[in-house]
Scaffold this motif. Structure first.
Motif, short mmCIF file in Angstrom:
data_model
loop_
_atom_site.label_atom_id
_atom_site.label_comp_id
_atom_site.label_asym_id
_atom_site.label_seq_id
_atom_site.Cartn_x
_atom_site.Cartn_y
_atom_site.Cartn_z
N ILE A 69 0.97 -1.24 -0.33
CA ILE A 69 0.11 -0.02 -0.10
C ILE A 69 1.02 1.13 0.27
N ARG A 70 1.77 1.55 0.77
CA ARG A 70 2.73 2.55 0.83
C ARG A 70 4.50 2.36 0.47
N GLN A 71 4.33 1.58 -0.54
CA GLN A 71 5.53 1.86 -1.82
C GLN A 71 4.19 1.52 -3.18
N LEU A 72 4.02 0.54 -2.86
CA LEU A 72 3.79 0.62 -4.55
C LEU A 72 1.69 0.54 -4.92
N ARG A 73 1.33 1.40 -4.09
CA ARG A 73 -0.12 2.31 -4.06
C ARG A 73 -1.16 0.44 -5.14
N GLU A 74 -1.24 -0.50 -4.26
CA GLU A 74 -1.87 -1.16 -4.54
C GLU A 74 -1.70 -2.51 -2.81
N LEU A 75 -2.87 -3.63 -3.47
CA LEU A 75 -2.99 -3.87 -1.60
C LEU A 75 -2.91 -5.03 -2.77
N GLN A 76 -2.11 -5.99 -1.88
CA GLN A 76 -1.38 -7.61 -1.61
C GLN A 76 -1.95 -7.82 0.22
N SER A 77 -2.00 -9.19 -0.43
CA SER A 77 -3.07 -10.01 1.32
C SER A 77 -2.66 -11.30 1.10
N PRO A 78 -1.72 -11.80 1.59
CA PRO A 78 -1.22 -13.27 1.96
C PRO A 78 -2.07 -14.32 2.98
N THR A 79 -1.89 -15.10 2.42
CA THR A 79 -3.58 -15.48 2.88
C THR A 79 -3.25 -17.47 4.25
N LEU A 80 -3.21 -17.65 4.63
CA LEU A 80 -2.59 -18.87 5.76
C LEU A 80 -3.73 -19.88 5.35
N VAL A 81 -3.60 -21.12 4.84
CA VAL A 81 -4.57 -22.29 4.83
C VAL A 81 -3.91 -23.30 5.39
N SER A 82 -5.06 -24.35 6.53
CA SER A 82 -4.30 -24.97 7.09
C SER A 82 -4.96 -25.96 7.60
N GLU A 83 -5.15 -27.08 7.03
CA GLU A 83 -5.69 -28.39 7.35
C GLU A 83 -5.46 -29.18 8.68
N THR A 84 -4.57 -29.05 9.52
CA THR A 84 -3.82 -28.76 10.85
C THR A 84 -4.53 -28.32 11.62
N ASN A 85 -5.19 -28.84 13.39
CA ASN A 85 -5.36 -28.38 14.64
C ASN A 85 -4.96 -27.85 14.94
N GLN A 86 -3.09 -28.27 15.45
CA GLN A 86 -1.76 -27.99 15.67
C GLN A 86 -0.82 -26.74 15.54
N GLU A 87 -0.91 -25.89 17.19
CA GLU A 87 0.61 -24.32 16.75
C GLU A 87 1.35 -25.35 16.25
N ILE A 88 1.77 -24.84 15.40
CA ILE A 88 3.19 -25.36 14.55
C ILE A 88 4.69 -24.08 14.92
N VAL A 89 5.06 -24.97 15.54
CA VAL A 89 6.30 -23.71 16.05
C VAL A 89 7.87 -24.22 15.16
N LEU A 90 7.49 -23.26 13.70
CA LEU A 90 8.81 -23.61 13.70
C LEU A 90 10.24 -22.96 13.53
N THR A 91 10.51 -22.34 15.02
CA THR A 91 11.60 -22.80 15.55
C THR A 91 11.62 -22.23 17.14
N LYS A 92 12.77 -22.41 17.62
CA LYS A 92 12.90 -22.53 18.96
C LYS A 92 14.18 -21.76 19.61
N PRO A 93 14.62 -20.90 20.22
CA PRO A 93 15.37 -20.44 21.09
C PRO A 93 16.51 -21.37 21.09
N PRO A 94 17.80 -21.35 20.66
CA PRO A 94 19.16 -22.28 20.57
C PRO A 94 18.95 -22.75 22.18
N ASN A 95 19.15 -22.03 23.00
CA ASN A 95 18.35 -22.72 24.83
C ASN A 95 18.19 -23.37 25.37
N GLN A 96 17.19 -23.66 24.22
CA GLN A 96 14.78 -24.04 24.81
C GLN A 96 14.90 -25.81 24.13
N LYS A 97 15.15 -26.63 24.33
CA LYS A 97 14.90 -27.27 24.26
C LYS A 97 13.81 -28.37 23.72
N LYS A 98 14.05 -29.34 22.56
CA LYS A 98 12.57 -29.56 21.64
C LYS A 98 11.85 -30.34 21.92
#
Length: 206
Positions: free
Chosen positions: A177-206
């Motif tokens: 909107i600010r730089q291009l005067r256009e609207l782009q809206s990313p969309t997440l579609v998920s078929e999983t009910n679980q919260e997905i953790v992509l990364t954790k702090p280095p000192n946190q155990k998996k």
């Protein structure tokens, strides 16, 4: 061997999906053109060597990606990042236009995902995904990378899929909107009910 050509994408997709274990995260990212033929609902990804007159050179999103991951991939987390609404794929092949009837690619997100898969699309149906020379990426993938580097982390230092989605959606909308005067809206579609953790702090155990 690593160029985003049709045969390489298929080879890598098949190989990586089969070696995943249940504790793994599988991620597939695509940035480029998408195609949808007139009077059809199916969506295709267009690799660098795609020939729109030969569908064998296109990647069928539902049959070749969704179904393969559902059938062959054991990974607990399966993520897709799809930036495939970049204008007209016929633009560089004008001579093919009379023989190919394409309709505007509304969005690959209209195809229902199998369970266990989450897909993050660069824009909503009917929108275009933009690039910006100053970012040296598509706008969508620029902010995906920024988020994964830490800007989407929560107060515990974790980066979750929902957190990444919120960060990217807000930043992409603001930037376009600010730089291009256009609207782009990313969309997440998920078929999983679980919260997905992509990364954790280095000192946190998996």
């Amino acid at each position: 061997r690593l160029a985003p050509a049709t045969k390489n994408i298929r080879r890598m997709l098949a190989g990586l999906s089969r070696i995943c274990d249940k504790e793994d995260t599988f991620a597939f990212a695509f940035s480029g053109h998408g195609a949808q033929f007139a009077k059809e609902r199916e969506s295709y990804l267009c690799p660098m060597d795609a020939d729109l007159t030969n569908r064998k050179t296109l990647i069928h999103l539902k049959d070749e990606i969704y179904r393969r991951l559902e059938r062959d991939c054991k990974a607990a987390t399966k993520l897709l990042f799809i930036d495939a609404c970049k204008g007209d794929p016929l633009a560089r092949a004008a001579r093919s236009r009379p023989t190919i009837d394409l309709q505007k690619l509304n969005s690959p997100q209209q195809t229902k995902l199998p369970k266990g898969i989450a897909a993050f699309f660069s824009c909503r149906a009917g929108q275009q995904a933009f690039e910006a020379s100053e970012l040296r990426h598509g706008v969508f993938f620029h902010f995906v990378a920024e988020g994964l580097r830490g800007k989407a982390a929560n107060r515990n230092g974790e980066i979750t899929l929902m957190g990444l989605s919120s960060f990217v959606r807000a930043e992409v909308r603001s930037y376009t909107i600010r730089q291009l005067r256009e609207l782009q809206s990313p969309t997440l579609v998920s078929e999983t009910n679980q919260e997905i953790v992509l990364t954790k702090p280095p000192n946190q155990k998996k």
